[in-house]
Design an enzyme around this catalytic site. Structure first.
Site, PDB file in Angstrom:
ATOM      1  N   CYS A   1     -17.561  10.943   9.208  1.00 43.11           N
ATOM      2  CA  CYS A   1     -18.288   9.934   8.455  1.00 43.11           C
ATOM      3  C   CYS A   1     -17.726   8.566   8.818  1.00 43.11           C
ATOM      4  O   CYS A   1     -16.697   8.454   9.497  1.00 43.11           O
ATOM      5  CB  CYS A   1     -18.135  10.162   6.951  1.00 43.11           C
ATOM      6  SG  CYS A   1     -18.785  11.733   6.347  1.00 43.11           S
TER       7      CYS A   1
ATOM      8  N   ARG B   1     -22.759   8.815   5.904  1.00 45.19           N
ATOM      9  CA  ARG B   1     -22.437  10.203   5.579  1.00 45.19           C
ATOM     10  C   ARG B   1     -22.914  11.210   6.606  1.00 45.19           C
ATOM     11  O   ARG B   1     -24.067  11.175   7.028  1.00 45.19           O
ATOM     12  CB  ARG B   1     -23.056  10.556   4.218  1.00 45.19           C
ATOM     13  CG  ARG B   1     -22.701  11.940   3.710  1.00 45.19           C
ATOM     14  CD  ARG B   1     -23.455  12.257   2.440  1.00 45.19           C
ATOM     15  NE  ARG B   1     -23.056  13.546   1.902  1.00 45.19           N
ATOM     16  CZ  ARG B   1     -23.742  14.230   1.001  1.00 45.19           C
ATOM     17  NH1 ARG B   1     -24.879  13.737   0.539  1.00 45.19           N
ATOM     18  NH2 ARG B   1     -23.308  15.404   0.581  1.00 45.19           N
TER      19      ARG B   1
ATOM     20  N   ILE C   1     -21.893  17.813   5.056  1.00 40.32           N
ATOM     21  CA  ILE C   1     -21.501  19.181   5.408  1.00 40.32           C
ATOM     22  C   ILE C   1     -21.307  20.008   4.139  1.00 40.32           C
ATOM     23  O   ILE C   1     -21.987  21.000   3.924  1.00 40.32           O
ATOM     24  CB  ILE C   1     -20.219  19.178   6.260  1.00 40.32           C
ATOM     25  CG1 ILE C   1     -20.466  18.443   7.586  1.00 40.32           C
ATOM     26  CG2 ILE C   1     -19.745  20.611   6.520  1.00 40.32           C
ATOM     27  CD1 ILE C   1     -19.251  18.319   8.466  1.00 40.32           C
TER      28      ILE C   1
ATOM     29  N   ASN D   1     -13.568   9.838   4.689  1.00 42.19           N
ATOM     30  CA  ASN D   1     -13.980  10.443   5.951  1.00 42.19           C
ATOM     31  C   ASN D   1     -13.037  11.590   6.250  1.00 42.19           C
ATOM     32  O   ASN D   1     -11.818  11.399   6.315  1.00 42.19           O
ATOM     33  CB  ASN D   1     -13.921   9.406   7.083  1.00 42.19           C
ATOM     34  CG  ASN D   1     -14.080  10.042   8.457  1.00 42.19           C
ATOM     35  OD1 ASN D   1     -14.786  11.024   8.625  1.00 42.19           O
ATOM     36  ND2 ASN D   1     -13.406   9.475   9.446  1.00 42.19           N
ATOM     37  N   GLY D   2     -13.597  12.791   6.431  1.00 40.73           N
ATOM     38  CA  GLY D   2     -12.745  13.913   6.795  1.00 40.73           C
ATOM     39  C   GLY D   2     -13.102  15.188   6.059  1.00 40.73           C
ATOM     40  O   GLY D   2     -14.212  15.364   5.564  1.00 40.73           O
ATOM     41  N   GLU D   3     -12.110  16.060   5.975  1.00 41.81           N
ATOM     42  CA  GLU D   3     -12.292  17.347   5.305  1.00 41.81           C
ATOM     43  C   GLU D   3     -10.958  17.799   4.725  1.00 41.81           C
ATOM     44  O   GLU D   3      -9.928  17.768   5.410  1.00 41.81           O
ATOM     45  CB  GLU D   3     -12.820  18.397   6.290  1.00 41.81           C
ATOM     46  CG  GLU D   3     -13.110  19.741   5.658  1.00 41.81           C
ATOM     47  CD  GLU D   3     -13.674  20.751   6.632  1.00 41.81           C
ATOM     48  OE1 GLU D   3     -13.814  21.933   6.252  1.00 41.81           O
ATOM     49  OE2 GLU D   3     -13.981  20.365   7.782  1.00 41.81           O
TER      50      GLU D   3
ATOM     51  N   ASP E   1     -15.533  18.274  -1.374  1.00 40.61           N
ATOM     52  CA  ASP E   1     -14.100  18.011  -1.370  1.00 40.61           C
ATOM     53  C   ASP E   1     -13.810  16.557  -1.749  1.00 40.61           C
ATOM     54  O   ASP E   1     -12.700  16.234  -2.168  1.00 40.61           O
ATOM     55  CB  ASP E   1     -13.477  18.362  -0.016  1.00 40.61           C
ATOM     56  CG  ASP E   1     -14.188  17.719   1.165  1.00 40.61           C
ATOM     57  OD1 ASP E   1     -15.255  17.094   0.969  1.00 40.61           O
ATOM     58  OD2 ASP E   1     -13.686  17.845   2.304  1.00 40.61           O
TER      59      ASP E   1
END
Length: 217
Positions: free
Chosen positions: A2, A48, A51, A74-76, A99
């Protein structure tokens, strides 16, 4: 991935608000939606890539249920399910399956120590509306980028230089000393970049900006 972008000002000033053109420069990072949050001292933006929970409920910037904290992320977070269970046991409630919401709840619960609980790749900024502070952090391996610029009036950040530079009062000059580093080592050591005054948050680091004292720690 993102795209995240934002600006904090020392004095309330609406002239720094993020516009559609600013988000457009990062749209390739997140083609599934854009969002903005504006306050007297801060403007946050997000592009965005949906996911986890691709519904509109996962849109960013996202606010905590109490409205105090706002995040652009931004990330996971790989262990968000386990972390969510722990936070539920601490009486946090969740309205999405993202998340992102778990991350903002973890910050509300643990403050900067939330980083000790996170497993994943991330770069994020969290604005505290009550304390007028910004907390930014980057993952341990530096998989997600975070560039910033700071002076006596503004703190500006973005996922990429192409998103950051147009937000500055003038185009930064090349930093000759860092160019020399690059020619010697074939890379630019963090926190430097090739541009004067522009920095890259090092991997496994965080920054805390207090608007009231205008200190960046």
């Amino acid at each position: 991935m993102c795209g995240i972008i934002g600006c904090v000002t020392r004095e309330a000033d609406s002239s720094y608000l993020i516009g559609s053109e600013d988000l457009g420069r990062l749209r390739h990072r997140g083609p599934d939606g854009v969002g903005r949050y504006n306050d007297a001292f801060v403007t946050l933006g997000h592009t965005r890539l949906a996911i986890l929970d691709p519904s509109p409920a996962g849109k960013q910037p996202m606010s905590s249920p109490c409205g105090r904290f706002v995040i652009t992320f931004n990330g996971e977070i790989y262990n968000y399910r386990e972390l969510r269970n722990d936070l539920c046991a601490a009486n946090h409630t969740f309205r999405t399956r993202t998340d992102t919401e778990v991350l903002i709840a973890a910050f509300k619960q643990y403050g900067k120590k939330c980083l000790n609980y996170l497993r994943g790749m991330f770069a994020f900024a969290i604005w505290d509306r009550y304390e007028r502070t910004l907390f930014v952090a980057r993952d341990r391996c530096g998989e997600r980028p975070f560039f910033y610029w700071f002076d006596g009036r503004r703190f500006v950040f973005a996922s990429e230089l192409k998103g950051l530079i147009p937000r500055l009062p003038e185009t930064p000059r090349l930093n000759a000393a860092v160019v020399d580093m690059y020619l010697h080592f074939q890379y630019v050591p963090e926190p430097w970049t090739l541009l004067e005054g522009v920095h890259k948050l090092p991997a496994a680091h965080f920054l805390h900006l207090n608007v009231n004292s205008w200190r960046l720690d």
